[in-house]
Design an enzyme around this catalytic site. Structure first.
Site, PDB file in Angstrom:
ATOM      1  N   LYS A   1       0.846  -1.195   0.000  1.00 32.29           N
ATOM      2  CA  LYS A   1       0.000   0.000   0.000  1.00 32.29           C
ATOM      3  C   LYS A   1       0.879   1.241   0.000  1.00 32.29           C
ATOM      4  O   LYS A   1       1.826   1.342   0.776  1.00 32.29           O
ATOM      5  CB  LYS A   1      -0.900  -0.035   1.233  1.00 32.29           C
TER       6      LYS A   1
ATOM      7  N   SER B   1      -9.066   2.198   2.576  1.00 28.92           N
ATOM      8  CA  SER B   1      -8.104   2.898   1.749  1.00 28.92           C
ATOM      9  C   SER B   1      -7.098   1.977   1.074  1.00 28.92           C
ATOM     10  O   SER B   1      -6.328   2.414   0.206  1.00 28.92           O
ATOM     11  CB  SER B   1      -7.351   3.921   2.609  1.00 28.92           C
TER      12      SER B   1
ATOM     13  N   SER C   1     -10.119  -0.287   6.553  1.00 27.32           N
ATOM     14  CA  SER C   1      -9.305  -0.110   5.344  1.00 27.32           C
ATOM     15  C   SER C   1      -8.575  -1.359   4.875  1.00 27.32           C
ATOM     16  O   SER C   1      -8.046  -1.378   3.772  1.00 27.32           O
ATOM     17  CB  SER C   1      -8.287   1.021   5.548  1.00 27.32           C
TER      18      SER C   1
END
Length: 510
Positions: free
Chosen positions: A111, A186, A210
């Protein structure tokens, strides 16, 4: 299927459906060899071949997904060649390599909010487009030290505070099961590329869902660890206020068997606190099911197909394990969003409040003016997404003192849940009221993430598990929640659910 803009022209995404089955047999056959037996490369497949297969896969699907925002393919292939050389020169036997480098040659995605040396760390903010990480975040460093080979970094929502991975710097990420749907946020880029078989394992962070929402929407496994076990350092934005109490870093992957070894590595010196090597007897656990949040005024009702999926899990647990799954209800859950929102705004032990979101949006310059940004957005001149602007606007309306009623609801819920779970209990809870929504639709139902967010405030470990595909070919799933520090229980249940319901299904499968 949706038709996407690519290089200024229309591209028919039916080609993506064809691609989705062209390399799965290769990738699936490589998985067990590369992850569980590093030295198997010498007799079965080389590390370079493995990494090249995943590089090829990303290059095939990423034009449709926009999941990987910066690759390091050349460096990854060089590292894979070094792995092959190491294996060839190893004289101590395969056990030595497995013990020292358990992830040797395993392709990894990261990420983009995590520091990965030499890679961007902008989290979707145009003003940070030139930021490049000089170090690795601790869990990334530990995975690399264990032999994992990073392929690149993946897209996030702007500043990691929205359930759709969309920002003005990198654009919007699509769901591999339906390009018109969101992959979540996210960690949406992670969920998307893993669901499309573009990496073996990935790294996500979760402060309101997330990890779990992207895993749910993309049909993969993910684990939100007990807070404090895996280091949250070197992520952007950094935690402030009491956010460290609710933020968890954890593994994301297609196969449940990979969660435990990943967590052992990512936890570093804290791994022993979870007793991850202790065998779990599922027949001795106490199981509960919580079918919904009690009808919260801000969240949508759970869809029929997700209610049915959770009911089937209950039926199989009772039939296969001989356990009794008790249905329980917590009336406090209907205030899930209000509890999450209140506790996210509390000051730390020294009385310092969280850094305002409008400040983060403007860094490294001045804070943004939300109303001005809204006007700019309306004429197409803002550098920020509507979701980020809306969050900054909502922040302006916050009262200075938290509601005593909401604080009371949280304390009551915490006590009830802790007493219910103890050290041998787990409960099932919906991951979200609906399967993956269409792009931008969360703007009209912004509080549905309360189904995941409330678990962060309670500080509990939870494993997101896929349960096959639903009526529209989109992934179904459920959260498996355990007591504090009982991560091994939910990971064991995930292995059972994978075996029983089939785990990850390739996009386009019937």
């Amino acid at each position: 299927m949706q038709r996407l803009q690519k290089n200024g022209s229309k591209t028919d995404t039916r080609g993506y459906r064809q691609l989705s089955t062209s390399v799965f047999s290769l990738l699936s056959s490589l998985h067990a060899r590369q992850f569980s037996r590093a030295s198997g490369f010498t007799s079965q497949v080389s590390s370079v071949e493995v990494v090249q297969a995943y590089v090829d896969r990303i290059q095939e699907v990423n034009p449709f997904l926009n999941a990987v925002v910066k690759d390091r393919f050349a460096a990854a292939l060089q590292e894979a060649a070094q792995v092959d050389k190491l294996i060839e020169e190893e004289t101590g036997g395969e056990e030595v390599l497995e013990d020292r480098l358990p992830l040797l040659g395993v392709p990894l995605s990261v990420k983009e909010s995590f520091a990965l040396q030499g890679m961007p760390n902008a989290t979707g903010v145009i003003a940070r487009r030139g930021v490049v990480s000089a170090v690795d975040a601790p869990p990334v460093a530990l995975l690399k030290r264990a032999g994992a080979v990073p392929l690149g970094v993946t897209n996030t929502s702007e500043l990691c505070m929205w359930c759709e991975s969309h920002n003005r710097l990198r654009g919007i990420t699509n769901n591999p099961y339906d390009l018109e749907r969101i992959p979540g946020g996210s960690s949406g880029g992670e969920g998307s590329i893993l669901g499309a078989a573009g990496a073996v394992i990935g790294v996500g962070a979760d402060i309101g869902g997330s990890i779990r929402m992207p895993c749910f929407f993309n049909g993969i496994f993910g684990h939100k660890t007990t807070p404090g076990v895996v280091s949250p350092e070197n992520q952007h934005p950094p935690y402030t206020g009491r956010h460290e109490e609710y933020l968890s870093t954890g593994p994301m992957c297609r196969y449940a068997e990979d969660l435990l070894p990943m967590l052992k590595i990512m936890a570093g010196p804290n791994a022993h606190t979870l007793s991850l090597d202790t065998k779990v007897d599922l027949k001795k656990l106490r199981f509960f099911t919580v079918p919904h949040d009690g009808g919260g005024s801000l969240t949508n009702p759970v869809s029929g197909e997700l209610v049915d999926a959770q009911r089937k899990v209950v039926e199989r647990l009772e039939a296969d394990l001989g356990v009794q799954v008790e249905e329980v209800h917590f009336p406090e859950l209907r205030y899930g969003f209000q509890i999450w929102d209140t506790y996210m705004g509390l000051p730390d032990k020294e009385g310092k409040p969280p850094v305002p979101f409008a400040v983060r949006m403007g860094e490294p310059g001045r804070p943004v003016w939300p109303l001005w940004e809204l006007l700019k957005w309306m004429v197409g001149k803002s550098e920020h997404t509507m979701a980020a602007i809306a969050l900054a606007l909502v922040e302006m309306t916050h009262v200075s003192k938290p509601s005593p009623f909401i604080l009371q609801q949280k304390e009551q819920l915490q006590k009830k849940v802790d007493e219910l779970l103890g050290t041998d209990g787990v409960f099932l809870y919906p991951s979200h009221p609906r399967v993956a929504p269409k792009h931008h639709h969360p703007l009209f139902r912004p509080f549905d993430f309360a189904y995941t967010g409330i678990i962060n405030i309670l500080g509990l470990p939870v494993t997101q598990c896929p349960l096959g595909l639903g009526e529209e070919g989109l992934p179904l799933g459920v959260q498996v929640v355990g007591g504090k520090m009982q991560d091994r229980l939910t990971l064991a249940v995930a292995l059972y659910l994978e075996k029983t319901f089939g785990g990850w299904r390739e996009p386009g499968a019937k």
